[in-house]
Design a protein around this motif. Structure first.
Motif, PDB file in Angstrom:
ATOM      1  N   PRO A 155      15.708  47.651  32.259  1.00  0.00           N
ATOM      2  CA  PRO A 155      14.240  47.622  32.195  1.00  0.00           C
ATOM      3  C   PRO A 155      13.730  47.677  30.757  1.00  0.00           C
ATOM      4  N   ILE A 156      12.521  47.208  30.544  1.00  0.00           N
ATOM      5  CA  ILE A 156      11.841  47.320  29.261  1.00  0.00           C
ATOM      6  C   ILE A 156      11.031  48.614  29.275  1.00  0.00           C
ATOM      7  N   CYS A 157      11.272  49.505  28.336  1.00  0.00           N
ATOM      8  CA  CYS A 157      10.563  50.783  28.305  1.00  0.00           C
ATOM      9  C   CYS A 157       9.116  50.582  27.851  1.00  0.00           C
ATOM     10  N   HIS A 168      14.489  54.322  24.594  1.00  0.00           N
ATOM     11  CA  HIS A 168      15.233  54.692  25.786  1.00  0.00           C
ATOM     12  C   HIS A 168      14.271  55.144  26.882  1.00  0.00           C
ATOM     13  N   CYS A 169      14.662  54.878  28.100  1.00  0.00           N
ATOM     14  CA  CYS A 169      13.943  55.338  29.279  1.00  0.00           C
ATOM     15  C   CYS A 169      14.935  55.239  30.442  1.00  0.00           C
ATOM     16  N   ASP A 229      12.633  42.822  21.119  1.00  0.00           N
ATOM     17  CA  ASP A 229      13.270  42.961  22.438  1.00  0.00           C
ATOM     18  C   ASP A 229      14.633  43.632  22.292  1.00  0.00           C
ATOM     19  N   ARG A 230      14.746  44.885  22.721  1.00  0.00           N
ATOM     20  CA  ARG A 230      16.006  45.605  22.609  1.00  0.00           C
ATOM     21  C   ARG A 230      17.070  45.038  23.545  1.00  0.00           C
ATOM     22  N   LYS A 269      20.990  58.037  33.343  1.00  0.00           N
ATOM     23  CA  LYS A 269      22.062  57.677  32.416  1.00  0.00           C
ATOM     24  C   LYS A 269      21.470  57.186  31.105  1.00  0.00           C
ATOM     25  N   LEU A 270      21.919  57.765  29.982  1.00  0.00           N
ATOM     26  CA  LEU A 270      21.478  57.335  28.663  1.00  0.00           C
ATOM     27  C   LEU A 270      22.416  56.299  28.069  1.00  0.00           C
ATOM     28  N   GLU A 271      23.717  56.541  28.136  1.00  0.00           N
ATOM     29  CA  GLU A 271      24.692  55.588  27.645  1.00  0.00           C
ATOM     30  C   GLU A 271      26.078  56.013  28.099  1.00  0.00           C
ATOM     31  N   SER A 272      27.061  55.142  27.865  1.00  0.00           N
ATOM     32  CA  SER A 272      28.457  55.427  28.191  1.00  0.00           C
ATOM     33  C   SER A 272      29.262  55.554  26.899  1.00  0.00           C
TER      34      SER A 272
END
Length: 233
Positions: free
Chosen positions: A88-90, A102-103, A140-141, A223-226
């Motif tokens: 998704p786009i935050c 981040h979201c 655009d991330r 989840k933020l990241e792996s």
């Protein structure tokens, strides 16, 4: 062949190539790769670096679009990889900035991994075009991309070209109070440090891939990241 194709790249200014950077010819040998990166400048990562902010015109002069050519077939590996594809786009209605990095569901992947996401295999004559900015002018991330390792005894030939928002010869100057300074959290090195701010670094020594999770005030986990084995964030 490459110059002929390059001339077909559109120019947003209407003139002949005034916004287009020169073509770069790329060669990747066995096992070579390019880790995850953006083609545009995330200004919130450049505190106290006025030269970066000026050269990018406070975010208004950057690489609007990327054109990437495959010049040969590669039987194994060498894909162009978009690890944040489908995220998704935050705060999509905002102009971006630190708070929108981040979201829930939008996390930073491992920059050296080619797992998940979208992979585009190298096929001679094919071209990838992607935009690095939203129509609002916000970076655009999800345009984060990488080049996956090339297979054994193989070579990947490719070329890329960037189309700029403004003509290449555009100039800028420093502007105190520019709205982008607040939006991207400019810190000039003399500002007071927020006593409630903190910075954390995570190391994965678990022997397996792990996920970094954030728990909201409502008790929901996101989840933020792996992190890969021996990875850090």
């Amino acid at each position: 062949l490459t110059p002929r194709r390059a001339r077909r790249v559109p120019n947003p200014g209407g003139g002949r190539g005034s916004h287009n950077e020169p073509v770069q010819l790329l060669r990747y040998g066995e096992g070579q790769y390019y880790h995850g990166h953006m083609d545009w400048t995330e200004l919130e990562l450049y505190d106290n670096q006025k030269d970066v902010w000026i050269s990018s015109h406070f975010g208004f002069q950057d690489r609007l679009a990327t054109v990437f050519w495959y010049l040969n077939d590669v039987e194994e590996g060498g894909e162009t990889f978009f690890p944040k594809h489908g995220q998704p786009i935050c705060e999509p209605a905002s102009r971006g900035g630190k708070r929108t990095r981040h979201c829930p569901g939008a996390f930073d992947p491992d920059m050296k991994s080619c797992d998940g996401g979208l992979r585009v295999p190298p096929r001679k004559g094919s071209v990838i075009l992607w935009y690095n900015f939203h129509p609002s002018g916000r970076g655009d991330r999800n345009s984060l991309h990488a080049g996956c390792p090339v297979g054994a005894n193989l070579t990947k030939w490719s070329a890329n070209k960037w189309v700029r928002i403004k003509p290449l010869d555009s100039r800028a100057r420093w502007i105190d109070g520019h709205p982008a300074l607040k939006r991207h959290g400019w810190v000039d090195g003399t500002a007071e440090v927020d006593p409630n701010a903190c910075q954390m670094v995570f190391f994965n020594e678990a022997g397996v891939q792990v996920d970094i999770m954030w728990q909201s005030d409502q008790g929901e986990l996101h989840k933020l990241e792996s992190l890969l084995v021996d990875g850090r964030s």
